[in-house]
Design an enzyme around this catalytic site. Structure first.
Site, PDB file in Angstrom:
ATOM      1  N   GLY A  62     -67.805  32.923  11.618  1.00  0.00           N
ATOM      2  CA  GLY A  62     -67.372  34.150  10.814  1.00  0.00           C
ATOM      3  C   GLY A  62     -66.629  35.143  11.751  1.00  0.00           C
ATOM      4  O   GLY A  62     -65.665  35.580  11.430  1.00  0.00           O
ATOM      5  N   LYS A 112     -61.733  22.825   2.712  1.00  0.00           N
ATOM      6  CA  LYS A 112     -62.338  22.011   3.986  1.00  0.00           C
ATOM      7  C   LYS A 112     -63.853  21.780   3.703  1.00  0.00           C
ATOM      8  O   LYS A 112     -64.399  22.667   3.991  1.00  0.00           O
ATOM      9  CB  LYS A 112     -61.892  22.316   5.169  1.00  0.00           C
ATOM     10  CG  LYS A 112     -62.010  21.209   6.131  1.00  0.00           C
ATOM     11  CD  LYS A 112     -62.410  21.517   7.440  1.00  0.00           C
ATOM     12  CE  LYS A 112     -63.705  22.176   7.753  1.00  0.00           C
ATOM     13  NZ  LYS A 112     -64.759  20.960   8.062  1.00  0.00           N
ATOM     14  N   CYS A 121     -78.837  29.691   3.829  1.00  0.00           N
ATOM     15  CA  CYS A 121     -78.770  31.047   4.596  1.00  0.00           C
ATOM     16  C   CYS A 121     -79.583  31.884   4.131  1.00  0.00           C
ATOM     17  O   CYS A 121     -79.766  33.072   4.936  1.00  0.00           O
ATOM     18  CB  CYS A 121     -77.159  31.384   4.296  1.00  0.00           C
ATOM     19  SG  CYS A 121     -76.602  31.206   2.782  1.00  0.00           S
ATOM     20  N   GLU A 180     -69.282  34.558   4.131  1.00  0.00           N
ATOM     21  CA  GLU A 180     -70.742  34.267   3.702  1.00  0.00           C
ATOM     22  C   GLU A 180     -71.327  33.695   4.896  1.00  0.00           C
ATOM     23  O   GLU A 180     -71.241  32.626   5.188  1.00  0.00           O
ATOM     24  CB  GLU A 180     -70.673  33.282   2.633  1.00  0.00           C
ATOM     25  CG  GLU A 180     -71.847  33.596   1.541  1.00  0.00           C
ATOM     26  CD  GLU A 180     -71.920  34.773   0.866  1.00  0.00           C
ATOM     27  OE1 GLU A 180     -72.610  35.787   1.190  1.00  0.00           O
ATOM     28  OE2 GLU A 180     -70.892  35.048  -0.130  1.00  0.00           O
ATOM     29  N   GLU A 226     -81.229  32.802  13.288  1.00  0.00           N
ATOM     30  CA  GLU A 226     -81.230  31.714  12.363  1.00  0.00           C
ATOM     31  C   GLU A 226     -81.602  30.456  12.691  1.00  0.00           C
ATOM     32  O   GLU A 226     -80.587  29.800  13.480  1.00  0.00           O
ATOM     33  CB  GLU A 226     -79.998  31.884  11.426  1.00  0.00           C
ATOM     34  CG  GLU A 226     -79.798  31.068  10.280  1.00  0.00           C
ATOM     35  CD  GLU A 226     -78.804  31.177   9.418  1.00  0.00           C
ATOM     36  OE1 GLU A 226     -77.621  31.322  10.133  1.00  0.00           O
ATOM     37  OE2 GLU A 226     -78.973  31.451   8.161  1.00  0.00           O
ATOM     38  N   GLY A 241     -70.698  29.965   6.378  1.00  0.00           N
ATOM     39  CA  GLY A 241     -71.005  29.434   7.469  1.00  0.00           C
ATOM     40  C   GLY A 241     -71.817  30.285   8.425  1.00  0.00           C
ATOM     41  O   GLY A 241     -72.442  31.371   7.904  1.00  0.00           O
ATOM     42  N   SER A 242     -71.889  29.964   9.739  1.00  0.00           N
ATOM     43  CA  SER A 242     -72.525  30.908  10.720  1.00  0.00           C
ATOM     44  C   SER A 242     -71.868  32.040  10.880  1.00  0.00           C
ATOM     45  O   SER A 242     -70.530  32.264  10.710  1.00  0.00           O
ATOM     46  CB  SER A 242     -72.645  30.060  11.923  1.00  0.00           C
ATOM     47  OG  SER A 242     -71.486  29.684  12.513  1.00  0.00           O
ATOM     48  N   THR A 243     -72.748  32.923  11.452  1.00  0.00           N
ATOM     49  CA  THR A 243     -72.034  34.330  11.898  1.00  0.00           C
ATOM     50  C   THR A 243     -71.139  34.098  13.117  1.00  0.00           C
ATOM     51  O   THR A 243     -70.122  34.875  13.101  1.00  0.00           O
ATOM     52  CB  THR A 243     -73.279  35.426  12.177  1.00  0.00           C
ATOM     53  OG1 THR A 243     -73.996  35.559  10.861  1.00  0.00           O
ATOM     54  CG2 THR A 243     -72.831  36.708  12.711  1.00  0.00           C
TER      55      THR A 243
END
Lengths: 290, 490
Positions: free
Chosen positions: B251, B194, B302, B268, B399, B246-248
């Protein structure tokens, strides 16, 4: 009143091992370990969440120094643990006998635990050469990847193997420079506490290995959720246990290592991939030029 | 000390003539379906959404919105392809299909670069010289592993996992697709991918490549949509392996969602890298490194060097030179070959960056922005630095994912290390010094998966990438990236 000249044996108090010291649990709680006849063998410390947190503090403090020790030295320290354990074989066999393990099986388990320590002692200055790489990048850079310890590891030791199971999880964890907090088998805790005494006599810096005894059902989520723990290693759980541990571990993206129920006596139960389980890969770049 | 520096005057007296990359060789369809089982298909719900050029705010195309039913079909197709041709194929033959993808991407590289810049806003120089060539190289690298997997893990037999569900971000759309697909396919898995909802076009063009390369239907499936579609991919019970970039925050949700399912996962996630400049560094090179670290790809990286730690004795000089250098940066048309900084990827992301700019000022930091002109339409953010920040400031800890740099100073190496490591992240780091011993001390002590010494933001298919701490789990790239897509049997 009966009188006798027979010497009264001195029973050992089974305590926790935190930061190189042997405290009782701060909670004052215990659980009675009994033999098959119902006789109390020991009032085993039932470690609390606070004990665990203190153990994590001790592990965090000890970890950088341990990681900075040379691979040669870490290998010798692990070898030294094996030497100390060899000298106390009979004590460990006797404790296992109290816990209901047949003598022959107990002897085999202690022998295997000693040999396992030697096995991982030998890996201390070798796993890096197996798992590292120099990477042939297309640009003008020197680029290499090495393993580094992830940091502080919380270990839920196997339930069915009080000594060998614990050693088989602790040794690969610390050989690469991690520090750990390990929860002993709930039903077979005696060897774990005695093993802490072996560690204490083996030049393992205080705090590198911390040993707790207590209820897994109570402590598992604490092990998985603590925000200053980098990885949680858990043994012989099922999907429900995995769900609970991994969900708690997600808050700080802990590394989660699940190990299925294992016959720790088998040769296959020792391999360098268990070391890599709690290591990080670090890649370094530098330009090549003048 | 003398901090006088000569002003850079790249555009003084000289004007850059516009140098736009042509788009006449590029075709973007009005509408794209979902790529499932080897062909483009209508979405079950019949809905489409717009994908917009962030530099003009104009619609580029309409893209299908995949629902759970579509994801279900994609996973079924992937399963069938896994059990059918793909897992039964000789590994060397499997590898040849992956090589084909690499070759076709090389042939169509310029077209992909233009579309990447149109859809995502990144400068054509970057999409042309970094994103697309690296994507092709990634396929080429992993293709060769297909028949050599047993040599990667001594004493182990390597086996594929099955169906991989992969969700990728909008900052390097095609490159992230390559990072996900190449190792998965080479290891013998099939995939449902995706792409991000703001940058789906190059993934859909990649579907054409997969089709033209003759891969068996269902080996690669591409479903477009937003968070709900991603969630459906990750949570699908037919998926054996989840890979996410993507973002933490997301995640974390994924790690919880797959708990207890036995699915393998790699994550990641975010970063807040420190670029550490010592007084003995080659300062002009370091300034270039700082600029590349934080302004590359609009800071939508990132592993961006979003924190600058500069040794106190050279701080004034470094900041002055950095400001001068920032004055030469050209913000504008992503398709212009002179452009240094393109468009912010989306209106939503621009809003997030701007909220951090306000926050930085509110927290008491001093903000400096380059004075360059920006176009009237589209989403833009001038290169921005903050000085006078504290370690606890949110612009130091969180971030931002934009061209925004937080600058701190340090005196000793130990203080530099302590500050560099003082965030929850651990993806990357940079160090600048002429002393070899200091480089090695720093690269050992920085708790991050990638450390650049006297360079920054370099990537290569052979080089493992991934984070410590809350920056993720697992590695992508190199031999170490294979492990994410294999089960190792004794």
């Amino acid at each position: 009143m009966a009188t006798t000249n027979a010497r009264v044996p001195v029973a050992k108090t089974y305590k926790l091992y935190i930061g190189g010291k042997f405290p009782r649990t701060e909670s004052g709680r215990y659980y009675a370990l009994r033999d098959a006849t119902g006789q109390v063998l020991a009032n085993v410390c039932r470690a609390s969440r606070k004990d665990f947190r203190e153990a994590v503090v001790a592990a965090r403090k000890a970890q950088p120094g341990w990681a900075a020790a040379s691979a040669y030295l870490r290998g010798q320290v692990l070898y030294r643990i094996a030497e100390m354990l060899e000298g106390r074989r009979e004590q460990f066999v006797a404790e296992m006998a109290l816990e209901g393990v047949a003598k022959k099986a107990a002897q085999a388990e202690v022998d295997a635990a000693i040999d396992r320590l030697i096995y991982y002692a030998g890996w201390a200055d070798k796993y890096q050469q197996v798992f590292s790489s120099v990477n042939p990048v297309a640009s003008s850079h020197f680029n290499f990847s090495v393993l580094e310890p992830t940091g502080v590891v919380a270990i839920l030791a196997p339930e069915a193997s009080g000594l060998l199971g614990l050693v088989s999880n602790v040794a690969p964890c610390i050989v690469g420079g991690n520090a750990c907090v390990v929860l002993a088998s709930e039903s077979l805790p005696l060897n774990a506490v005695s093993f802490a005494e072996v560690l204490h006599a083996s030049d393992v810096p205080g705090g590198v290995v911390n040993v707790l005894t207590g209820r897994r059902a109570e402590l598992a989520v604490q092990f998985a959720s603590h925000m200053d723990v980098n990885a949680v290693v858990w043994n012989d759980g099922d999907n429900d246990a995995e769900r609970e541990i991994q969900q708690a571990a997600a808050d700080n993206i802990k590394r989660v290592v699940g190990r299925a129920a294992t016959d720790w006596q088998k040769d296959a139960a020792q391999n360098p991939y268990l070391i890599a389980d709690t290591m990080e890969v670090k890649t370094t770049w530098h330009p090549v030029g003048s | 000390m003398d901090t006088q520096v000569n002003k850079l005057a790249f555009d003084g007296g000289w004007q850059y003539a516009p140098a736009p990359e042509s788009t006449d060789h590029v075709t973007v369809d009005e509408r794209y379906g979902l790529f499932i089982d080897g062909e483009f298909a209508e979405p079950a719900g019949g809905k489409y959404f717009d994908t917009v050029n962030p530099a003009t705010e104009e619609r580029l195309s309409q893209v299908a919105l995949a629902t759970e039913a579509d994801v279900d079909r994609a996973v079924a197709a992937a399963r069938k392809a896994y059990e059918g041709p793909w897992s039964k194929m000789k590994p060397a033959e499997r590898g040849k299909y992956v090589y084909r993808i690499a070759r076709i991407l090389q042939e169509r590289a310029r077209e992909f670069a233009v579309i990447e810049s149109l859809d995502g806003g990144k400068p054509i120089r970057e999409s042309r010289d970094v994103d697309i060539p690296l994507a092709a190289a990634h396929f080429f690298y992993y293709a060769g592993w297909a028949d050599k997997l047993d040599y990667a893990y001594p004493g182990r037999r390597a086996r594929p996992l099955g169906v991989a569900g992969q969700v990728i971000p909008w900052n390097f759309p095609l490159l992230m697709a390559a990072w996900k697909l190449a190792p998965a396919l080479a290891c013998g898995n099939t995939v449902v991918l995706k792409p991000a909802e703001t940058t789906p076009l190059t993934a859909l063009k990649l579907a054409e490549v997969v089709r033209d390369a003759g891969l068996p239907p269902g080996v690669v499936n591409i479903v477009t949509g937003a968070g709900d579609t991603g969630s459906a991919v990750v949570s699908h019970p037919g998926v054996d392996k989840v890979a996410f970039t993507g973002s933490t925050a997301v995640g974390r949700m994924i790690m919880k969602a797959v708990a207890g399912t036995g699915k393998k996962y790699t994550l990641e996630l975010g970063g807040k890298a420190a670029n550490v400049i010592f007084a003995d560094a080659a300062i002009d090179q370091a300034v270039e490194g700082i600029v590349n670290g934080i302004f590359f790809n609009q800071g939508h990286v990132c592993c961006a060097g979003s924190r600058l730690l500069v040794q106190e004795s050279v701080a004034d000089e470094v900041v002055a030179k950095l400001k001068d250098r920032m004055a030469t940066l050209i913000v504008g048309d992503p398709l212009d070959k002179n452009t240094d900084i393109g468009a912010i990827n989306s209106q939503e992301q621009l809003g997030r960056i701007e909220s951090y700019l306000k926050l930085g000022v509110d927290e008491g930091a001093e903000m400096f922005q380059a004075s360059c002109p920006t176009p009237d339409r589209g989403y833009w953010c001038r290169p921005t630095i903050f000085t006078g920040v504290a370690q606890s400031n949110r612009i130091v800890q969180e971030e931002i994912f934009g061209p925004v740099l937080a600058i701190q100073t340090f005196r000793t190496l130990e203080e530099g290390i302590a500050k560099a490591n003082n965030t929850p992240y651990g993806l990357s780091g940079g160090v600048w010094t002429d002393k070899g011993a200091k480089i090695f001390r720093m690269t050992q002590k920085v708790r991050a998966g990638v450390v650049w010494a006297n360079t920054f933001n370099k990537f290569d298919p052979t080089s493992p990438f991934g984070g410590y701490k809350e920056s993720g789990v697992g590695r992508e790239g190199g031999l170490h990236g294979l492990g994410a897509y294999l089960s190792l049997e004794s």
